[in-house]
Design a protein around this motif. Structure first.
Motif, PDB file in Angstrom:
ATOM      1  N   VAL A 133       0.834  -1.201   0.000  1.00  0.00           N
ATOM      2  CA  VAL A 133       0.000   0.000   0.000  1.00  0.00           C
ATOM      3  C   VAL A 133       0.867   1.250   0.000  1.00  0.00           C
ATOM      4  O   VAL A 133       0.556   2.242  -0.694  1.00  0.00           O
ATOM      5  CB  VAL A 133      -0.950  -0.020   1.217  1.00  0.00           C
ATOM      6  CG1 VAL A 133      -1.616   1.338   1.397  1.00  0.00           C
ATOM      7  CG2 VAL A 133      -2.006  -1.099   1.039  1.00  0.00           C
ATOM      8  N   THR A 134       1.966   1.244   0.749  1.00  0.00           N
ATOM      9  CA  THR A 134       2.891   2.384   0.736  1.00  0.00           C
ATOM     10  C   THR A 134       3.460   2.590  -0.662  1.00  0.00           C
ATOM     11  O   THR A 134       3.544   3.725  -1.163  1.00  0.00           O
ATOM     12  CB  THR A 134       4.040   2.149   1.740  1.00  0.00           C
ATOM     13  OG1 THR A 134       3.500   1.956   3.041  1.00  0.00           O
ATOM     14  CG2 THR A 134       4.988   3.337   1.756  1.00  0.00           C
ATOM     15  N   MET A 135       3.846   1.487  -1.289  1.00  0.00           N
ATOM     16  CA  MET A 135       4.412   1.561  -2.638  1.00  0.00           C
ATOM     17  C   MET A 135       3.423   2.206  -3.616  1.00  0.00           C
ATOM     18  O   MET A 135       3.763   3.157  -4.336  1.00  0.00           O
ATOM     19  CB  MET A 135       4.766   0.144  -3.111  1.00  0.00           C
ATOM     20  CG  MET A 135       5.480   0.081  -4.444  1.00  0.00           C
ATOM     21  SD  MET A 135       5.633  -1.638  -5.039  1.00  0.00           S
ATOM     22  CE  MET A 135       6.358  -2.469  -3.632  1.00  0.00           C
ATOM     23  N   PHE A 136       2.182   1.718  -3.621  1.00  0.00           N
ATOM     24  CA  PHE A 136       1.200   2.231  -4.587  1.00  0.00           C
ATOM     25  C   PHE A 136       0.654   3.602  -4.174  1.00  0.00           C
ATOM     26  O   PHE A 136       0.142   4.331  -5.020  1.00  0.00           O
ATOM     27  CB  PHE A 136       0.073   1.220  -4.775  1.00  0.00           C
ATOM     28  CG  PHE A 136       0.457   0.074  -5.666  1.00  0.00           C
ATOM     29  CD1 PHE A 136       0.429   0.216  -7.047  1.00  0.00           C
ATOM     30  CD2 PHE A 136       0.873  -1.131  -5.136  1.00  0.00           C
ATOM     31  CE1 PHE A 136       0.804  -0.823  -7.884  1.00  0.00           C
ATOM     32  CE2 PHE A 136       1.246  -2.183  -5.959  1.00  0.00           C
ATOM     33  CZ  PHE A 136       1.211  -2.024  -7.340  1.00  0.00           C
ATOM     34  N   SER A 137       0.768   3.960  -2.907  1.00  0.00           N
ATOM     35  CA  SER A 137       0.388   5.318  -2.494  1.00  0.00           C
ATOM     36  C   SER A 137       1.316   6.348  -3.129  1.00  0.00           C
ATOM     37  O   SER A 137       0.873   7.411  -3.582  1.00  0.00           O
ATOM     38  CB  SER A 137       0.431   5.435  -0.966  1.00  0.00           C
ATOM     39  OG  SER A 137      -0.527   4.603  -0.363  1.00  0.00           O
ATOM     40  N   PHE A 138       2.604   6.033  -3.169  1.00  0.00           N
ATOM     41  CA  PHE A 138       3.550   6.922  -3.836  1.00  0.00           C
ATOM     42  C   PHE A 138       3.297   6.975  -5.342  1.00  0.00           C
ATOM     43  O   PHE A 138       3.437   8.024  -5.971  1.00  0.00           O
ATOM     44  CB  PHE A 138       4.983   6.472  -3.545  1.00  0.00           C
ATOM     45  CG  PHE A 138       5.519   6.999  -2.253  1.00  0.00           C
ATOM     46  CD1 PHE A 138       6.075   8.265  -2.175  1.00  0.00           C
ATOM     47  CD2 PHE A 138       5.458   6.236  -1.097  1.00  0.00           C
ATOM     48  CE1 PHE A 138       6.569   8.764  -0.978  1.00  0.00           C
ATOM     49  CE2 PHE A 138       5.945   6.719   0.105  1.00  0.00           C
ATOM     50  CZ  PHE A 138       6.503   7.986   0.169  1.00  0.00           C
ATOM     51  N   VAL A 139       2.930   5.820  -5.916  1.00  0.00           N
ATOM     52  CA  VAL A 139       2.608   5.791  -7.349  1.00  0.00           C
ATOM     53  C   VAL A 139       1.404   6.681  -7.631  1.00  0.00           C
ATOM     54  O   VAL A 139       1.387   7.457  -8.598  1.00  0.00           O
ATOM     55  CB  VAL A 139       2.328   4.341  -7.805  1.00  0.00           C
ATOM     56  CG1 VAL A 139       1.802   4.333  -9.247  1.00  0.00           C
ATOM     57  CG2 VAL A 139       3.585   3.492  -7.707  1.00  0.00           C
ATOM     58  N   ALA A 140       0.383   6.600  -6.770  1.00  0.00           N
ATOM     59  CA  ALA A 140      -0.828   7.412  -6.957  1.00  0.00           C
ATOM     60  C   ALA A 140      -0.539   8.891  -6.751  1.00  0.00           C
ATOM     61  O   ALA A 140      -1.071   9.753  -7.466  1.00  0.00           O
ATOM     62  CB  ALA A 140      -1.909   6.945  -5.987  1.00  0.00           C
ATOM     63  N   LEU A 141       0.316   9.209  -5.777  1.00  0.00           N
ATOM     64  CA  LEU A 141       0.612  10.609  -5.455  1.00  0.00           C
ATOM     65  C   LEU A 141       1.489  11.279  -6.501  1.00  0.00           C
ATOM     66  O   LEU A 141       1.442  12.513  -6.681  1.00  0.00           O
ATOM     67  CB  LEU A 141       1.293  10.663  -4.088  1.00  0.00           C
ATOM     68  CG  LEU A 141       1.313  11.997  -3.349  1.00  0.00           C
ATOM     69  CD1 LEU A 141      -0.113  12.484  -3.093  1.00  0.00           C
ATOM     70  CD2 LEU A 141       2.053  11.849  -2.031  1.00  0.00           C
ATOM     71  N   ALA A 142       2.278  10.492  -7.209  1.00  0.00           N
ATOM     72  CA  ALA A 142       3.211  11.059  -8.185  1.00  0.00           C
ATOM     73  C   ALA A 142       2.490  11.751  -9.337  1.00  0.00           C
ATOM     74  O   ALA A 142       2.984  12.744  -9.884  1.00  0.00           O
ATOM     75  CB  ALA A 142       4.129   9.968  -8.721  1.00  0.00           C
ATOM     76  N   LYS A 143       1.311  11.251  -9.715  1.00  0.00           N
ATOM     77  CA  LYS A 143       0.608  11.799 -10.892  1.00  0.00           C
ATOM     78  C   LYS A 143       0.105  13.215 -10.678  1.00  0.00           C
ATOM     79  O   LYS A 143       0.418  14.117 -11.474  1.00  0.00           O
ATOM     80  CB  LYS A 143      -0.526  10.853 -11.277  1.00  0.00           C
ATOM     81  CG  LYS A 143      -0.034   9.498 -11.789  1.00  0.00           C
ATOM     82  CD  LYS A 143      -1.183   8.619 -12.235  1.00  0.00           C
ATOM     83  CE  LYS A 143      -0.645   7.287 -12.773  1.00  0.00           C
ATOM     84  NZ  LYS A 143      -1.736   6.403 -13.236  1.00  0.00           N
ATOM     85  N   PRO A 144      -0.680  13.515  -9.639  1.00  0.00           N
ATOM     86  CA  PRO A 144      -1.150  14.907  -9.497  1.00  0.00           C
ATOM     87  C   PRO A 144      -0.042  15.894  -9.136  1.00  0.00           C
ATOM     88  O   PRO A 144      -0.161  17.084  -9.431  1.00  0.00           O
ATOM     89  CB  PRO A 144      -2.174  14.809  -8.342  1.00  0.00           C
ATOM     90  CG  PRO A 144      -1.769  13.610  -7.572  1.00  0.00           C
ATOM     91  CD  PRO A 144      -1.248  12.642  -8.592  1.00  0.00           C
ATOM     92  N   LEU A 145       1.019  15.403  -8.473  1.00  0.00           N
ATOM     93  CA  LEU A 145       2.133  16.294  -8.141  1.00  0.00           C
ATOM     94  C   LEU A 145       2.962  16.647  -9.364  1.00  0.00           C
ATOM     95  O   LEU A 145       3.768  17.581  -9.327  1.00  0.00           O
ATOM     96  CB  LEU A 145       3.034  15.638  -7.087  1.00  0.00           C
ATOM     97  CG  LEU A 145       2.460  15.583  -5.658  1.00  0.00           C
ATOM     98  CD1 LEU A 145       3.381  14.782  -4.750  1.00  0.00           C
ATOM     99  CD2 LEU A 145       2.269  16.996  -5.111  1.00  0.00           C
TER     100      LEU A 145
END
Length: 492
Positions: free
Chosen positions: A121-133
């Motif tokens: 979940v930590t791994m994919f949270s960073f993946v999800a956060l990278a797009k809008p940032l």
């Protein structure tokens, strides 16, 4: 207060997981069907019997029984698919990212916040956060950032088998899956789907091949075949399980979903067990040292670079690494197969001793450890493989009982075992093994000609500390397997 709050948070997470467990047990019939469902949906594997676990391992499908990167990745892809209609709006990236992270962590909360789920979940949270940032980065930097954050939280994760395998598998899939997929363009949608799963399986297997042999000492031959069925079926069970929990408040719908899930799980189990029964389904008994594991990883990496960049120097590097690997194997065969060895293993809260000679081992352990296949595989099996053990016996021909003690006259040594509170052996022994704090420090003056006292894994830390202090200026020495590692006595 912070730690109390954290404890409460984990407590409520476990309560929610217990609720989910009750829903699964009430909706799915059959103990093993329930156990597999809880493993695939909640990451709880305790209820699966050893025969079924062995079948999953032999078919190369063991990875589906632990909720990890693949499961969380599937959930993340489903979330992205559901929110696809709102992608056209300017504000959608942040909304999708926030909802994705919220839903992923909600799933982690339901599973009891187990370490494997937290990693994924930590791994994919960073993946999800990278797009809008709008981070100008690639997936490797995102993975590295997630690993860094996890290691800041718990540095010992670097030693976790799950941590190592999960990140290696993801890196392998990211790097190798697309080049493999582009080797064969298939027009048929069904054929393309099969080829895509095959490429994912090959990429993950290549990346984790060396570590898999180091930790599990086996290689599933038909992993490509089994994963064609296991991955879709396990995905369907995972999605169905989430739907079951979501609609659990409507009994008719929950019962229908449970009935479908039961059929899918039975088909999954049948597929795995049928794969295991195929001839030569698994290559077992593989022994690889840590150095050889690094060599194999180097060979695979060198081969990949050679195929990608077509440089002659990489051919020589690959040849050199292969030569070193062969030489290390020959050296291992020469030095380890003919050794006569006595070992007291370091297994927490357990007693385990073994004598190895000419491909046979004579094994003594407490009853709970004898029945624990997982601990035996992790703690005992590597040493047996290293010394070419083909047969394990529990009847010791050189064992003697004397005044309530167990005595072993092995080679030129006398070994005594004290596992109940009592006096030191009334006769001289070379090695005294103490279990369960059974020897008092007040009796040290009664020790006769003992060269070493061995404290096995059943002794407490304070008891070990007291004996370590007491050994000063004494003719005998103390070896505590909990602190000093396994006690090994070689007699070539």
């Amino acid at each position: 207060c912070f730690f109390t709050g954290g404890a409460d948070f984990i407590y409520y997470s476990h309560r929610v997981r217990d609720w989910a467990r009750d829903i699964i047990e009430s909706s799915i019939k059959g103990d093993q069907n329930q156990a597999v469902a809880m493993a695939l949906i909640l990451g709880v594997t305790e209820g699966i019997d050893s025969e079924l676990l062995s079948a999953y391992a032999a078919s190369g499908a063991m990875h589906v029984l632990a909720v990890s990167g693949m499961h969380v990745g599937i959930i993340y892809l489903i979330i992205l698919f559901l929110f696809k209609p709102i992608k056209k709006y300017r504000w959608s990236p942040w909304l999708i990212a926030c909802l994705s992270i919220f839903l992923l962590w909600s799933f982690a909360f339901v599973t009891g916040l187990s370490p494997s789920v937290l990693r994924a979940v930590t791994m994919f949270s960073f993946v999800a956060l990278a797009k809008p940032l709008g981070w100008r980065t690639n997936i490797y930097n995102t993975l590295a950032t997630s690993a860094f954050v996890l290691l800041l939280y718990d540095p010992y994760l670097i030693m976790s088998v799950g941590f190592q395998l999960s990140y290696l598998a993801v890196v392998g899939i990211v790097y190798l899956q697309k080049p493999l997929y582009n080797l064969w363009l298939i027009e048929s949608r069904f054929g393309n789907w099969i080829w895509e799963i095959t490429c994912i399986s090959i990429a993950a297997q290549v990346a984790t091949f060396a570590l898999g042999m180091l930790y599990f000492h086996q290689f599933p031959v038909y992993f490509l075949v089994s994963n064609l069925f296991v991955i879709p079926l396990s995905t369907a069970v995972l999605v169905g399980g989430i739907l079951l929990l979501a609609f659990s408040w409507i009994p008719p719908v929950a019962n229908l979903i449970g009935w479908v899930l039961q059929g899918l799980i039975e088909l999954l189990n049948w597929t795995v067990m049928a794969t295991e029964k195929l001839p030569f389904s698994i290559i077992s008994g593989i022994h690889v040292t840590t150095f050889q594991c690094w060599l194999i990883m180097g060979i695979l990496f060198s081969l990949i670079m050679m195929l990608e960049y077509h440089k002659k120097k990489l051919v020589w590097l690959t040849t050199l690494l292969c030569t070193v690997l062969i030489f290390s194997q020959v050296q291992h065969l020469y030095h380890n197969l003919n050794v006569q060895q006595f070992v007291v293993y370091s297994v927490s809260n357990h007693t385990a001793m073994e004598w190895i000679s000419n491909g046979k081992s004579y094994y003594v352990a407490d009853s709970s450890l004898l029945q624990d296949a997982e601990r035996t595989r992790f703690h005992i099996l590597p040493n047996r493989l290293q010394h070419g053990v083909k047969e394990t016996l529990q009847e010791i021909p050189f064992e003697q009982n004397y005044v309530g003690y167990q005595f072993y006259n092995w080679r030129d040594y006398t070994i005594a075992v004290l596992d109940k509170r009592g006096q030191p052996p009334p006769v001289p022994v070379d090695y005294l093994i103490v279990s369960h704090q059974s020897l008092s420090l007040r009796d040290t003056s009664k020790l006769l000609a003992i060269s070493k006292i061995i404290l096995d894994g059943t002794n407490s830390s304070p008891y070990i500390a007291r004996w370590k202090l007491a050994q000063q200026n004494k003719p005998w020495q103390v070896h505590a397997v909990s602190d000093d590692g396994a006690f090994i006595l070689n007699n070539p």
